[in-house]
Design a protein around this motif. Sequence first.
Motif, PDB file in Angstrom:
ATOM      1  N   LEU A 148       0.835  -1.204   0.000  1.00  0.00           N
ATOM      2  CA  LEU A 148       0.000   0.000   0.000  1.00  0.00           C
ATOM      3  C   LEU A 148       0.870   1.254   0.000  1.00  0.00           C
ATOM      4  N   ALA A 149       1.909   1.255   0.799  1.00  0.00           N
ATOM      5  CA  ALA A 149       2.819   2.407   0.865  1.00  0.00           C
ATOM      6  C   ALA A 149       3.429   2.688  -0.503  1.00  0.00           C
ATOM      7  N   LYS A 150       3.829   1.636  -1.169  1.00  0.00           N
ATOM      8  CA  LYS A 150       4.435   1.780  -2.496  1.00  0.00           C
ATOM      9  C   LYS A 150       3.425   2.367  -3.497  1.00  0.00           C
ATOM     10  N   ARG A 151       2.207   1.855  -3.460  1.00  0.00           N
ATOM     11  CA  ARG A 151       1.174   2.323  -4.407  1.00  0.00           C
ATOM     12  C   ARG A 151       0.754   3.765  -4.155  1.00  0.00           C
ATOM     13  N   LEU A 152       0.760   4.198  -2.877  1.00  0.00           N
ATOM     14  CA  LEU A 152       0.313   5.556  -2.532  1.00  0.00           C
ATOM     15  C   LEU A 152       1.476   6.515  -2.278  1.00  0.00           C
ATOM     16  N   ASN A 153       2.701   6.044  -2.478  1.00  0.00           N
ATOM     17  CA  ASN A 153       3.903   6.855  -2.210  1.00  0.00           C
ATOM     18  C   ASN A 153       3.927   7.379  -0.779  1.00  0.00           C
ATOM     19  N   LEU A 154       3.724   6.468   0.166  1.00  0.00           N
ATOM     20  CA  LEU A 154       3.743   6.801   1.586  1.00  0.00           C
ATOM     21  C   LEU A 154       4.960   6.160   2.235  1.00  0.00           C
ATOM     22  N   GLN A 155       5.357   6.688   3.371  1.00  0.00           N
ATOM     23  CA  GLN A 155       6.471   6.131   4.130  1.00  0.00           C
ATOM     24  C   GLN A 155       5.909   5.410   5.350  1.00  0.00           C
ATOM     25  N   ALA A 156       6.064   4.082   5.398  1.00  0.00           N
ATOM     26  CA  ALA A 156       5.576   3.304   6.531  1.00  0.00           C
ATOM     27  C   ALA A 156       6.591   3.329   7.666  1.00  0.00           C
ATOM     28  N   ASN A 157       6.098   3.308   8.889  1.00  0.00           N
ATOM     29  CA  ASN A 157       6.943   3.302  10.086  1.00  0.00           C
ATOM     30  C   ASN A 157       7.000   1.917  10.708  1.00  0.00           C
ATOM     31  N   ILE A 158       7.014   0.891   9.893  1.00  0.00           N
ATOM     32  CA  ILE A 158       6.994  -0.470  10.413  1.00  0.00           C
ATOM     33  C   ILE A 158       8.337  -0.770  11.058  1.00  0.00           C
ATOM     34  N   SER A 159       8.275  -1.177  12.316  1.00  0.00           N
ATOM     35  CA  SER A 159       9.515  -1.464  13.035  1.00  0.00           C
ATOM     36  C   SER A 159      10.042  -2.837  12.651  1.00  0.00           C
ATOM     37  N   LYS A 160      11.311  -3.016  12.869  1.00  0.00           N
ATOM     38  CA  LYS A 160      11.926  -4.311  12.588  1.00  0.00           C
ATOM     39  C   LYS A 160      11.483  -5.309  13.653  1.00  0.00           C
ATOM     40  N   PHE A 161      11.333  -6.549  13.223  1.00  0.00           N
ATOM     41  CA  PHE A 161      10.911  -7.614  14.125  1.00  0.00           C
ATOM     42  C   PHE A 161      11.974  -7.861  15.192  1.00  0.00           C
ATOM     43  N   GLN A 162      11.513  -8.101  16.387  1.00  0.00           N
ATOM     44  CA  GLN A 162      12.404  -8.409  17.504  1.00  0.00           C
ATOM     45  C   GLN A 162      11.746  -9.501  18.326  1.00  0.00           C
ATOM     46  N   ALA A 163      12.501 -10.537  18.651  1.00  0.00           N
ATOM     47  CA  ALA A 163      11.968 -11.634  19.448  1.00  0.00           C
ATOM     48  C   ALA A 163      12.409 -11.492  20.899  1.00  0.00           C
ATOM     49  N   LEU A 164      11.505 -11.765  21.796  1.00  0.00           N
ATOM     50  CA  LEU A 164      11.805 -11.784  23.220  1.00  0.00           C
ATOM     51  C   LEU A 164      11.372 -13.160  23.717  1.00  0.00           C
ATOM     52  N   LEU A 165      12.332 -13.990  24.035  1.00  0.00           N
ATOM     53  CA  LEU A 165      12.046 -15.349  24.458  1.00  0.00           C
ATOM     54  C   LEU A 165      11.717 -15.380  25.948  1.00  0.00           C
ATOM     55  N   THR A 166      10.677 -16.117  26.280  1.00  0.00           N
ATOM     56  CA  THR A 166      10.282 -16.297  27.669  1.00  0.00           C
ATOM     57  C   THR A 166      10.059 -17.780  27.927  1.00  0.00           C
ATOM     58  N   TYR A 167       9.957 -18.142  29.163  1.00  0.00           N
ATOM     59  CA  TYR A 167       9.715 -19.535  29.531  1.00  0.00           C
ATOM     60  C   TYR A 167       8.420 -19.611  30.317  1.00  0.00           C
ATOM     61  N   ASP A 168       7.617 -20.620  29.986  1.00  0.00           N
ATOM     62  CA  ASP A 168       6.378 -20.878  30.697  1.00  0.00           C
ATOM     63  C   ASP A 168       6.505 -22.263  31.305  1.00  0.00           C
ATOM     64  N   ILE A 169       6.782 -22.319  32.599  1.00  0.00           N
ATOM     65  CA  ILE A 169       7.002 -23.603  33.260  1.00  0.00           C
ATOM     66  C   ILE A 169       5.760 -23.966  34.054  1.00  0.00           C
ATOM     67  N   ASP A 170       5.182 -25.088  33.699  1.00  0.00           N
ATOM     68  CA  ASP A 170       3.972 -25.542  34.385  1.00  0.00           C
ATOM     69  C   ASP A 170       4.314 -26.389  35.587  1.00  0.00           C
TER      70      ASP A 170
END
Length: 170
Positions: A148-170
């Motif tokens: 959509l940004a490309k078609r409308l000549n807009l600048q998207a503010n999409i952030s880069k993906f970042q993973a945060l690993l957590t543990y769920d211990i039952d």
Amino acid sequence: MMLIYLNKHTARSEFVFEFIFKEQFGIVFKITNDLQEFELYENLKINYSANRLQSGFFIKSTGLLADDSLKKVAVTIGEVQGAKVLFPSKNCDLGFDLFAGTFYMLSRYEEYLPFTEDKYGRFKAEDSLAFKNSFLEIPIIDAGIHLLAKRLNLQANISKFQALLTYDID
């Protein structure tokens, strides 16, 4: 300011437009169902309805955002410029209904419908549309926003993906 024309303003449409235009593009937008106001508007405008109008960038609506009920939806999957998309349509300027796809994915729509639980009562990833269509690990909404940004000549503010690993211990 951007003007968006649609037949029915709903909480779903507000949620999606806030996410895409305000959060991703930083654009102020106004929603209207007044056809005359839309046609007379001279700046950036999007027609999100079932039919093409005389002016404006046209994204054909599948009707998912106008509906306020929860029911099984027939989700079609296609490809536009090498990116997987939900709700493809050859009869619109973008080639797919980005707004319905965004709502479907961000709301986790399919998880509100009846499903077979895992042993912890959760929705199984293997039962998801994304898993069954090989895009579980692909950010298809981000890709759609970039198109959509490309078609409308807009600048998207999409952030880069970042993973945060957590543990769920039952």
